[in-house]
Write a protein that holds these residues in place. Sequence first.
Motif, PDB file in Angstrom:
ATOM      1  N   LYS A 176       0.824  -1.223   0.000  1.00  0.00           N
ATOM      2  CA  LYS A 176       0.000   0.000   0.000  1.00  0.00           C
ATOM      3  C   LYS A 176       0.855   1.269   0.000  1.00  0.00           C
ATOM      4  O   LYS A 176       0.574   2.226   0.721  1.00  0.00           O
ATOM      5  CB  LYS A 176      -0.970  -0.010   1.185  1.00  0.00           C
ATOM      6  N   VAL A 177       1.883   1.269  -0.848  1.00  0.00           N
ATOM      7  CA  VAL A 177       2.783   2.423  -0.954  1.00  0.00           C
ATOM      8  C   VAL A 177       2.139   3.542  -1.774  1.00  0.00           C
ATOM      9  O   VAL A 177       2.415   4.708  -1.551  1.00  0.00           O
ATOM     10  CB  VAL A 177       4.151   1.994  -1.543  1.00  0.00           C
ATOM     11  N   PHE A 178       1.257   3.194  -2.722  1.00  0.00           N
ATOM     12  CA  PHE A 178       0.552   4.210  -3.507  1.00  0.00           C
ATOM     13  C   PHE A 178      -0.949   4.049  -3.294  1.00  0.00           C
ATOM     14  O   PHE A 178      -1.418   2.988  -2.869  1.00  0.00           O
ATOM     15  CB  PHE A 178       0.908   4.130  -4.997  1.00  0.00           C
ATOM     16  N   ASP A 179      -1.687   5.113  -3.605  1.00  0.00           N
ATOM     17  CA  ASP A 179      -3.141   5.095  -3.433  1.00  0.00           C
ATOM     18  C   ASP A 179      -3.884   4.730  -4.718  1.00  0.00           C
ATOM     19  O   ASP A 179      -4.923   4.075  -4.659  1.00  0.00           O
ATOM     20  CB  ASP A 179      -3.620   6.457  -2.925  1.00  0.00           C
ATOM     21  N   TYR A 180      -3.382   5.194  -5.861  1.00  0.00           N
ATOM     22  CA  TYR A 180      -4.027   4.923  -7.152  1.00  0.00           C
ATOM     23  C   TYR A 180      -2.960   4.676  -8.210  1.00  0.00           C
ATOM     24  O   TYR A 180      -1.948   5.370  -8.244  1.00  0.00           O
ATOM     25  CB  TYR A 180      -4.881   6.120  -7.620  1.00  0.00           C
ATOM     26  N   SER A 181      -3.250   3.731  -9.096  1.00  0.00           N
ATOM     27  CA  SER A 181      -2.403   3.534 -10.277  1.00  0.00           C
ATOM     28  C   SER A 181      -3.198   3.986 -11.498  1.00  0.00           C
ATOM     29  O   SER A 181      -4.386   3.681 -11.628  1.00  0.00           O
ATOM     30  CB  SER A 181      -1.966   2.077 -10.411  1.00  0.00           C
ATOM     31  N   ILE A 182      -2.513   4.736 -12.354  1.00  0.00           N
ATOM     32  CA  ILE A 182      -3.148   5.322 -13.536  1.00  0.00           C
ATOM     33  C   ILE A 182      -2.371   4.878 -14.777  1.00  0.00           C
ATOM     34  O   ILE A 182      -1.171   5.138 -14.890  1.00  0.00           O
ATOM     35  CB  ILE A 182      -3.139   6.864 -13.451  1.00  0.00           C
ATOM     36  N   TRP A 183      -3.058   4.211 -15.680  1.00  0.00           N
ATOM     37  CA  TRP A 183      -2.468   3.791 -16.953  1.00  0.00           C
ATOM     38  C   TRP A 183      -2.779   4.855 -18.001  1.00  0.00           C
ATOM     39  O   TRP A 183      -3.935   5.265 -18.152  1.00  0.00           O
ATOM     40  CB  TRP A 183      -3.056   2.457 -17.393  1.00  0.00           C
ATOM     41  N   VAL A 184      -1.756   5.300 -18.725  1.00  0.00           N
ATOM     42  CA  VAL A 184      -1.947   6.263 -19.809  1.00  0.00           C
ATOM     43  C   VAL A 184      -1.864   5.489 -21.124  1.00  0.00           C
ATOM     44  O   VAL A 184      -0.860   4.835 -21.411  1.00  0.00           O
ATOM     45  CB  VAL A 184      -0.894   7.391 -19.749  1.00  0.00           C
ATOM     46  N   ASP A 185      -2.941   5.572 -21.912  1.00  0.00           N
ATOM     47  CA  ASP A 185      -3.066   4.768 -23.122  1.00  0.00           C
ATOM     48  C   ASP A 185      -3.079   5.636 -24.379  1.00  0.00           C
ATOM     49  O   ASP A 185      -3.877   6.561 -24.495  1.00  0.00           O
ATOM     50  CB  ASP A 185      -4.369   3.969 -23.072  1.00  0.00           C
ATOM     51  N   ARG A 186      -2.181   5.332 -25.287  1.00  0.00           N
ATOM     52  CA  ARG A 186      -2.158   5.986 -26.605  1.00  0.00           C
ATOM     53  C   ARG A 186      -2.049   4.910 -27.690  1.00  0.00           C
ATOM     54  O   ARG A 186      -1.363   5.063 -28.704  1.00  0.00           O
ATOM     55  CB  ARG A 186      -1.000   6.990 -26.673  1.00  0.00           C
ATOM     56  N   SER A 187      -2.749   3.806 -27.470  1.00  0.00           N
ATOM     57  CA  SER A 187      -2.595   2.630 -28.332  1.00  0.00           C
ATOM     58  C   SER A 187      -3.180   2.799 -29.729  1.00  0.00           C
ATOM     59  O   SER A 187      -2.854   2.020 -30.623  1.00  0.00           O
ATOM     60  CB  SER A 187      -3.196   1.396 -27.654  1.00  0.00           C
ATOM     61  N   ASP A 188      -4.019   3.821 -29.936  1.00  0.00           N
ATOM     62  CA  ASP A 188      -4.496   4.071 -31.304  1.00  0.00           C
ATOM     63  C   ASP A 188      -3.390   4.646 -32.187  1.00  0.00           C
ATOM     64  O   ASP A 188      -3.497   4.625 -33.415  1.00  0.00           O
ATOM     65  CB  ASP A 188      -5.673   5.059 -31.307  1.00  0.00           C
ATOM     66  N   HIS A 189      -2.336   5.186 -31.558  1.00  0.00           N
ATOM     67  CA  HIS A 189      -1.263   5.847 -32.294  1.00  0.00           C
ATOM     68  C   HIS A 189       0.088   5.150 -32.175  1.00  0.00           C
ATOM     69  O   HIS A 189       0.928   5.293 -33.070  1.00  0.00           O
ATOM     70  CB  HIS A 189      -1.099   7.295 -31.802  1.00  0.00           C
ATOM     71  N   LEU A 190       0.308   4.453 -31.066  1.00  0.00           N
ATOM     72  CA  LEU A 190       1.603   3.835 -30.800  1.00  0.00           C
ATOM     73  C   LEU A 190       1.421   2.390 -30.350  1.00  0.00           C
ATOM     74  O   LEU A 190       0.448   2.070 -29.662  1.00  0.00           O
ATOM     75  CB  LEU A 190       2.340   4.616 -29.706  1.00  0.00           C
ATOM     76  N   PRO A 191       2.386   1.535 -30.694  1.00  0.00           N
ATOM     77  CA  PRO A 191       2.264   0.120 -30.313  1.00  0.00           C
ATOM     78  C   PRO A 191       2.582  -0.084 -28.825  1.00  0.00           C
ATOM     79  O   PRO A 191       3.182   0.774 -28.188  1.00  0.00           O
ATOM     80  CB  PRO A 191       3.331  -0.556 -31.182  1.00  0.00           C
ATOM     81  N   PRO A 192       2.202  -1.251 -28.298  1.00  0.00           N
ATOM     82  CA  PRO A 192       2.639  -1.595 -26.952  1.00  0.00           C
ATOM     83  C   PRO A 192       4.161  -1.719 -26.914  1.00  0.00           C
ATOM     84  O   PRO A 192       4.801  -1.887 -27.955  1.00  0.00           O
ATOM     85  CB  PRO A 192       2.006  -2.957 -26.684  1.00  0.00           C
ATOM     86  N   GLU A 193       4.691  -1.627 -25.733  1.00  0.00           N
ATOM     87  CA  GLU A 193       6.131  -1.772 -25.538  1.00  0.00           C
ATOM     88  C   GLU A 193       6.446  -3.258 -25.378  1.00  0.00           C
ATOM     89  O   GLU A 193       5.642  -4.004 -24.811  1.00  0.00           O
ATOM     90  CB  GLU A 193       6.490  -1.010 -24.267  1.00  0.00           C
ATOM     91  N   PRO A 194       7.607  -3.719 -25.839  1.00  0.00           N
ATOM     92  CA  PRO A 194       7.939  -5.136 -25.638  1.00  0.00           C
ATOM     93  C   PRO A 194       8.130  -5.457 -24.150  1.00  0.00           C
ATOM     94  O   PRO A 194       8.506  -4.599 -23.355  1.00  0.00           O
ATOM     95  CB  PRO A 194       9.253  -5.316 -26.405  1.00  0.00           C
ATOM     96  N   THR A 195       7.873  -6.704 -23.802  1.00  0.00           N
ATOM     97  CA  THR A 195       8.002  -7.118 -22.407  1.00  0.00           C
ATOM     98  C   THR A 195       9.456  -7.129 -21.923  1.00  0.00           C
ATOM     99  O   THR A 195       9.695  -7.258 -20.729  1.00  0.00           O
ATOM    100  CB  THR A 195       7.382  -8.508 -22.177  1.00  0.00           C
ATOM    101  N   THR A 196      10.405  -6.937 -22.834  1.00  0.00           N
ATOM    102  CA  THR A 196      11.807  -6.814 -22.404  1.00  0.00           C
ATOM    103  C   THR A 196      12.052  -5.520 -21.646  1.00  0.00           C
ATOM    104  O   THR A 196      13.038  -5.397 -20.928  1.00  0.00           O
ATOM    105  CB  THR A 196      12.771  -6.872 -23.608  1.00  0.00           C
ATOM    106  N   SER A 197      11.145  -4.531 -21.808  1.00  0.00           N
ATOM    107  CA  SER A 197      11.321  -3.257 -21.109  1.00  0.00           C
ATOM    108  C   SER A 197      10.079  -2.809 -20.343  1.00  0.00           C
ATOM    109  O   SER A 197      10.112  -1.784 -19.675  1.00  0.00           O
ATOM    110  CB  SER A 197      11.762  -2.160 -22.084  1.00  0.00           C
ATOM    111  N   ASN A 198       8.975  -3.565 -20.419  1.00  0.00           N
ATOM    112  CA  ASN A 198       7.780  -3.223 -19.644  1.00  0.00           C
ATOM    113  C   ASN A 198       6.931  -4.481 -19.489  1.00  0.00           C
ATOM    114  O   ASN A 198       6.427  -5.006 -20.478  1.00  0.00           O
ATOM    115  CB  ASN A 198       6.981  -2.116 -20.336  1.00  0.00           C
ATOM    116  N   THR A 199       6.774  -4.942 -18.241  1.00  0.00           N
ATOM    117  CA  THR A 199       6.012  -6.166 -17.986  1.00  0.00           C
ATOM    118  C   THR A 199       4.637  -5.868 -17.377  1.00  0.00           C
ATOM    119  O   THR A 199       4.017  -6.744 -16.790  1.00  0.00           O
ATOM    120  CB  THR A 199       6.806  -7.124 -17.080  1.00  0.00           C
ATOM    121  N   LEU A 200       4.159  -4.632 -17.533  1.00  0.00           N
ATOM    122  CA  LEU A 200       2.841  -4.250 -17.018  1.00  0.00           C
ATOM    123  C   LEU A 200       1.797  -4.312 -18.128  1.00  0.00           C
ATOM    124  O   LEU A 200       2.131  -4.327 -19.309  1.00  0.00           O
ATOM    125  CB  LEU A 200       2.885  -2.821 -16.460  1.00  0.00           C
TER     126      LEU A 200
END
Length: 177
Positions: A114-138
């Motif tokens: 419980k170190v943070f209160d809220y997690s916020i995902w910022v999505d721009r997937s209509d314009h940019l691809p997902p990141e590879p899991t080699t650099s982001n596993t979320l």
Amino acid sequence: LMNKKPKLLIIGYARHGKDTVAEFLSNDYGYTYLSSSQFCSGHVIFPVLEPIYNYATPEDCFNDRINHRKEWFDLITGYNMPDRSKLGKDIFNVSDIYCGLRNYDEFMSLKEQKVFDYSIWVDRSDHLPPEPTTSNTLSPSLADIIIDNNGSLDDLKKSVFDTRFRIEMEYNQWNIN
């Protein structure tokens, strides 16, 4: 009336607008913000990558991070051993917002503690691809809130306003003294 600000973890893929969201929250609503990349650039990354890439300063290293995301990911993961929540705790000790966490195990450790209160995902997937899991596993499914950043900058600013309002109302409701 707000007594203190909630701790916000801003996550998402590379170049999807995480720092822009954090800057809006900081500039428009008084949140303090620190990106993991900024924090780690001087502390963790620069001493290791400087001799490899001949960086003159930690800022040069930071500005070139997009070209070495896997190395950054691996070095930050190493910094968080054996305590996967180390970086998040370090950042939240000096900031309301931690922007840029990319490791699932670190995320889960911070969430469980419980170190943070809220997690916020910022999505721009209509314009940019997902990141590879080699650099982001979320993934977006981990977040409490998803901010759509597929429209204009004004659309994003409105989404940040709405999200901040919702979070602060909810946070204050559950944290009345």
